[in-house]
Design a protein around this motif. Structure first.
Motif, short mmCIF file in Angstrom:
data_model
loop_
_atom_site.label_atom_id
_atom_site.label_comp_id
_atom_site.label_asym_id
_atom_site.label_seq_id
_atom_site.Cartn_x
_atom_site.Cartn_y
_atom_site.Cartn_z
N GLU A 118 0.78 -1.80 -0.08
CA GLU A 118 -0.32 0.06 0.15
C GLU A 118 1.17 1.45 0.32
OE1 GLU A 118 -3.17 0.81 -0.13
OE2 GLU A 118 -3.94 -0.77 0.54
N ASP A 119 0.12 2.49 -0.86
CA ASP A 119 0.92 3.96 -0.50
C ASP A 119 0.49 4.34 1.27
OD1 ASP A 119 -1.63 4.15 -0.48
OD2 ASP A 119 -0.70 6.45 -2.48
N GLN A 120 -0.08 3.86 1.97
CA GLN A 120 -0.12 4.11 2.82
C GLN A 120 -0.70 3.24 4.51
OE1 GLN A 120 -4.95 5.11 2.78
NE2 GLN A 120 -5.16 2.91 2.27
N ALA A 121 -0.66 4.36 5.45
CA ALA A 121 -0.56 3.27 6.27
C ALA A 121 -1.88 2.47 6.63
CB ALA A 121 -0.94 4.08 7.56
N VAL A 122 -2.21 1.26 7.26
CA VAL A 122 -3.31 -0.29 7.09
C VAL A 122 -4.26 0.19 7.79
CG1 VAL A 122 -4.27 -1.81 6.78
CG2 VAL A 122 -2.43 -1.10 4.86
N GLU A 123 -5.40 0.47 8.37
CA GLU A 123 -5.59 0.36 9.76
C GLU A 123 -6.72 -0.76 9.69
OE1 GLU A 123 -5.62 2.92 12.07
OE2 GLU A 123 -4.67 3.95 11.03
N VAL A 124 -7.60 -1.17 8.68
CA VAL A 124 -8.97 -1.72 8.79
C VAL A 124 -8.34 -2.89 8.02
CG1 VAL A 124 -9.92 -0.19 7.79
CG2 VAL A 124 -10.70 -2.08 9.80
N ILE A 125 -8.91 -3.92 7.97
CA ILE A 125 -9.54 -4.68 6.73
C ILE A 125 -10.07 -5.79 6.94
CG2 ILE A 125 -6.68 -5.39 5.85
CD1 ILE A 125 -6.03 -7.61 7.52
N LYS A 126 -10.74 -6.08 5.99
CA LYS A 126 -11.98 -6.64 5.68
C LYS A 126 -12.51 -7.51 4.84
CE LYS A 126 -13.63 -5.55 10.01
NZ LYS A 126 -14.70 -4.45 10.58
N PHE A 127 -12.80 -8.94 5.69
CA PHE A 127 -13.00 -10.01 4.11
C PHE A 127 -14.37 -10.10 3.63
CE2 PHE A 127 -9.18 -12.27 5.00
CZ PHE A 127 -8.66 -12.75 4.46
N ASN A 128 -14.56 -10.01 2.48
CA ASN A 128 -16.44 -10.10 2.10
C ASN A 128 -16.87 -11.95 2.12
OD1 ASN A 128 -18.47 -9.81 0.30
ND2 ASN A 128 -17.60 -8.51 -1.27
N PRO A 129 -18.28 -11.27 2.76
CA PRO A 129 -18.56 -12.35 3.60
C PRO A 129 -19.69 -13.37 2.19
CG PRO A 129 -19.99 -10.45 3.63
CD PRO A 129 -18.36 -9.63 3.47
N SER A 130 -19.57 -11.79 1.11
CA SER A 130 -20.29 -13.55 0.11
C SER A 130 -19.31 -13.87 -1.06
CB SER A 130 -21.44 -12.54 -1.05
OG SER A 130 -20.95 -11.42 -1.11
#
Length: 445
Positions: free
Chosen positions: A233-245
């Motif tokens: 990334e070009d930014q500090a990563v704050e949050v991630i989530k998987f798509n439930p579908s």
């Protein structure tokens, strides 16, 4: 007059002969005054800054900034700009395609369930139905210690429910075999070079996806303790989530306000969501995976209407950005597991309730109050049946609320400092894990 003409004529002749770079504007590749620097001009040392050499990027990369003409006196400035550009970071959505096989942990303990307590093993294998338990967590089951700094989040494995993972400010990701009778610390992963802000179990077996302040997302095989993929990334990563579908897709949000949807198979960002946002504090997918909510830090822009935005994934547009207009940021947003609503943890020290249907109205007559936030990244989560809402608190306690009435049901004093996250167990409805700003984890049942 003859003397004046001779004098001016002599001066003109001298100017014509002095700087060869001022007149031959289009004499060929060896001229001293072409458009801004190209490769042939690099050979002329008098026009280069003495302390540094001319960079050698590929021609396509240097062509765009060299389009406008410039005289010799601006060459040094442009060359300095080109040197700075040549040192700029790579594309924000690029993937480091080379898989690394470096071991990132020391395999402290086991990831199997062979040494679990008998009652826990029985509960995991029976897999009670959601809502079958009428009792709230009350007693401490396990206390886990290993992090040396604050813990940002915890997450239960959906496929190996005896395993819990945690992300810490000490640059590590821990995997806990929570009820193991020999050693509850299963793995200590040190694949990040800065604080880890979020970690999620991948739906694809025993692997973790983590993101942090080192501007990377990393997929790790827990059994082997090896990094399988790195997404840059070009930014500090704050949050991630998987798509439930679609478990092959995951969403990331970061410090610069960028939101990207990644395909874990191809390793590229398939969609980007642009809104000139501040730091992304949290994201949450709807159950069908067609929409998601983003929570943003708007303190720098003073535009409170962008605090919470509901997005359409397919069209990549916001469905509404005037969901929450109060002057507070929201460090956490959560959809209700069964009803058409979602909640947002507010720095106003309450949890607000919204409809998940357009126009996403705020319920002005009910809110969950009693706990504190006070600037900490305090998260909340629903129970499996959706009847209770649990929240961490700045005072170190866990607060349990009745969802229908917003009444406080129970308060558990878990830590001496802020409790940052609370997560219900995916199979045992009366078990909840929590973490603290001091680096402790407590599991209650």
């Amino acid at each position: 007059m003859d003397l004046l003409s001779a004098a001016y004529g002599a001066t003109s002749d001298e100017e014509d002969g002095e700087p060869p770079s001022s007149l031959p504007v289009a004499t060929g590749p060896t001229s001293f005054a072409p458009p801004p620097p190209k490769r042939p001009r690099w050979e002329y040392q008098p026009y280069l800054p003495p302390p540094q050499s001319f960079p050698q990027p590929p021609p396509p990369a240097t062509a765009p900034p060299l389009a406008s003409p410039a005289s010799g006196r601006y060459v040094s400035k442009r060359e300095r700009a080109l040197v700075a550009a040549s040192q700029a970071p790579v594309d924000s959505a690029s993937l480091l395609s080379q898989q690394t096989t470096a071991v990132v942990d020391s395999s402290v303990g086991s990831v199997t369930d062979s040494n679990l307590r008998a009652d826990i093993l029985h509960s995991l294998r029976c897999q009670p139905k959601p809502g079958s338990s009428k009792s709230l967590p009350s007693k401490l089951s396990v206390s886990l210690k290993g992090h040396t700094k604050a813990i940002n989040c915890v997450d239960w494995s959906p496929t190996h429910a005896h395993l819990l993972t945690s992300a810490g400010m000490d640059h590590t990701v821990h995997v806990w075999n929570v009820w193991d009778k020999v050693n509850s610390t299963s793995r200590v992963l040190k694949h990040h070079t800065a604080a880890v802000k979020d970690v999620r179990w991948s739906p694809h077996g025993l692997s973790l996806l983590s993101g942090g302040l080192d501007c990377s997302l990393q997929l790790v095989d827990v059994v082997e303790g090896k990094v399988m993929k790195v997404f840059k990334e070009d930014q500090a990563v704050e949050v991630i989530k998987f798509n439930p579908s679609n478990p092959n897709l995951f969403l990331s949000g970061g410090y610069k306000g960028s939101l990207r949807l990644w395909d874990i198979r191809s390793g590229v960002a398939t969609k980007e969501f642009h809104r000139s946002l501040g730091t992304i504090l949290d994201i949450e997918f709807s159950a069908d995976g067609k929409q998601f909510i983003s929570s943003t830090d708007t303190t720098r822009s003073n535009i409170s209407e962008n605090t919470i935005i509901v997005w359409d994934i397919l069209r990549q547009v916001p469905l509404s950005n005037q969901v929450y207009t109060e002057a507070f940021t929201c460090p956490c947003v959560r959809y209700h597991p069964h009803e058409s609503s979602f909640v947002a943890q507010s720095n106003g020290n309450y949890i607000a309730i919204f409809s998940s249907r357009p126009p996403f109205k705020l319920n002005k007559y009910m809110r969950f109050e009693g706990h504190g936030v006070w600037g900490f990244p305090i998260k909340c989560n629903f129970s499996l049946n959706g009847r209770e809402l649990a929240s961490g608190s700045s005072d170190g306690s866990i607060y349990f609320y009745d969802y229908k009435s917003a009444r406080l049901l129970r308060k558990i004093e878990a830590f001496k400092e802020a409790c940052t996250d609370v997560v219900y167990h995916p199979l045992m409805p009366n078990v909840i894990a929590s973490c603290s700003w001091t680096g402790e984890i407590s599991v209650f049942e």
